[in-house]
Design an enzyme around this catalytic site. Structure first.
Site, PDB file in Angstrom:
ATOM      1  N   CYS A   3       0.862  -1.183   0.000  1.00  0.00           N
ATOM      2  CA  CYS A   3       0.000   0.000   0.000  1.00  0.00           C
ATOM      3  C   CYS A   3       0.899   1.234   0.000  1.00  0.00           C
ATOM      4  CB  CYS A   3      -0.971  -0.022   1.185  1.00  0.00           C
ATOM      5  SG  CYS A   3      -0.183   0.039   2.806  1.00  0.00           S
ATOM      6  N   ARG A   9      -3.306  -0.679   5.446  1.00  0.00           N
ATOM      7  CA  ARG A   9      -3.881  -1.762   4.639  1.00  0.00           C
ATOM      8  C   ARG A   9      -2.950  -2.952   4.451  1.00  0.00           C
ATOM      9  NH1 ARG A   9      -5.185   2.171  -0.182  1.00  0.00           N
ATOM     10  NH2 ARG A   9      -3.277   3.031   0.739  1.00  0.00           N
ATOM     11  N   ASP A 119      -8.232   3.689   1.413  1.00  0.00           N
ATOM     12  CA  ASP A 119      -7.259   4.096   2.428  1.00  0.00           C
ATOM     13  C   ASP A 119      -7.998   4.558   3.689  1.00  0.00           C
ATOM     14  OD1 ASP A 119      -5.324   5.277   3.931  1.00  0.00           O
ATOM     15  OD2 ASP A 119      -4.458   6.437   2.285  1.00  0.00           O
TER      16      ASP A 119
HETATM   17  P1  4NP Z   1      -1.742   2.798   4.143  1.00  0.00           P
HETATM   18  O1  4NP Z   1      -2.374   4.123   4.739  1.00  0.00           O
HETATM   19  O2  4NP Z   1      -1.226   3.159   2.775  1.00  0.00           O
HETATM   20  O3  4NP Z   1      -2.892   1.855   4.100  1.00  0.00           O
HETATM   21  O4  4NP Z   1      -0.645   2.370   5.101  1.00  0.00           O
HETATM   22  C1  4NP Z   1      -1.702   5.354   4.811  1.00  0.00           C
HETATM   23  C2  4NP Z   1      -0.821   5.604   5.824  1.00  0.00           C
HETATM   24  C3  4NP Z   1      -0.190   6.837   5.899  1.00  0.00           C
HETATM   25  C4  4NP Z   1      -0.463   7.801   4.946  1.00  0.00           C
HETATM   26  C5  4NP Z   1      -1.332   7.537   3.917  1.00  0.00           C
HETATM   27  C6  4NP Z   1      -1.955   6.300   3.848  1.00  0.00           C
HETATM   28  N1  4NP Z   1       0.145   9.083   5.046  1.00  0.00           N
HETATM   29  O5  4NP Z   1      -0.193   9.947   4.222  1.00  0.00           O
HETATM   30  O6  4NP Z   1       1.003   9.276   5.909  1.00  0.00           O
END
Ligand code: 4NP
Length: 148
Positions: A3, A9, A119
């Site tokens: 991800c 995720r 997300d």
């Molecule tokens: P992930 O979620 O891609 O599912 O781990 C996110 C975690 C952090 C961020 C964006 C999505 N961020 O912008 O820091």
């Protein structure tokens, strides 16, 4: 399992598949990574850990890392959570063998309502994580069925 941040995720996908693989005694190596580097070294998001723990799965052993080109050689299948992840990982690939390993996680679920795992990071409560759990539980069942 890939991800953006590797704290929401993909750690949940990793934990779910790892749990099922261990239960079945399969000799598979499961891992996860993010396309971004903002959270490298961090534990999964507290809400991701809590959602998984409530289902009996501990993901506190995981630490975020960034995907690298050699992952595309090491692993047989690279599952990405959304279309932005897909584009980013495809850009990292340097040959057709690597490219053909990369696929959307929800492609494994025929008739899935959503083809992208949303997300949940910017949500204000745990409901996004519950939705992610349900989608990934279904998808990892299909992965087990397909490759076991
Ligand atoms: P992930 O979620 O891609 O599912 O781990 C996110 C975690 C952090 C961020 C964006 C999505 N961020 O912008 O820091």
């Amino acid at each position: 399992m890939v991800c953006l941040g590797n704290i929401c995720r993909s750690p949940m996908a990793h934990g779910l598949l790892q749990h099922k693989v261990e239960k079945l005694g399969l000799a598979w190596e499961v891992d996860s990574a993010g396309t971004g580097n903002w959270h490298v070294g961090e534990l999964p998001d507290k809400r991701a850990m809590a959602t998984m723990k409530a289902k009996g799965i501990d993901i506190s052993y995981q630490n975020a890392r960034q995907i690298k080109n050699s992952d595309l050689d090491k692993y047989d299948v690279i599952y990405v959570m959304d279309i932005s992840n897909l584009a980013n990982v495809q850009r990292l690939a340097t040959n057709p063998q690597q490219l053909q390993k990369i696929t959307l996680m929800m492609n494994e679920v025929p008739n899935a309502e959503l083809k992208e795992v949303p997300d949940p990071y910017f949500g204000t409560d745990n409901s996004g994580f519950e939705q992610v759990y349900k989608m990934l539980d279904a998808a990892t069942d299909k992965v087990i069925e397909k490759y076991k």
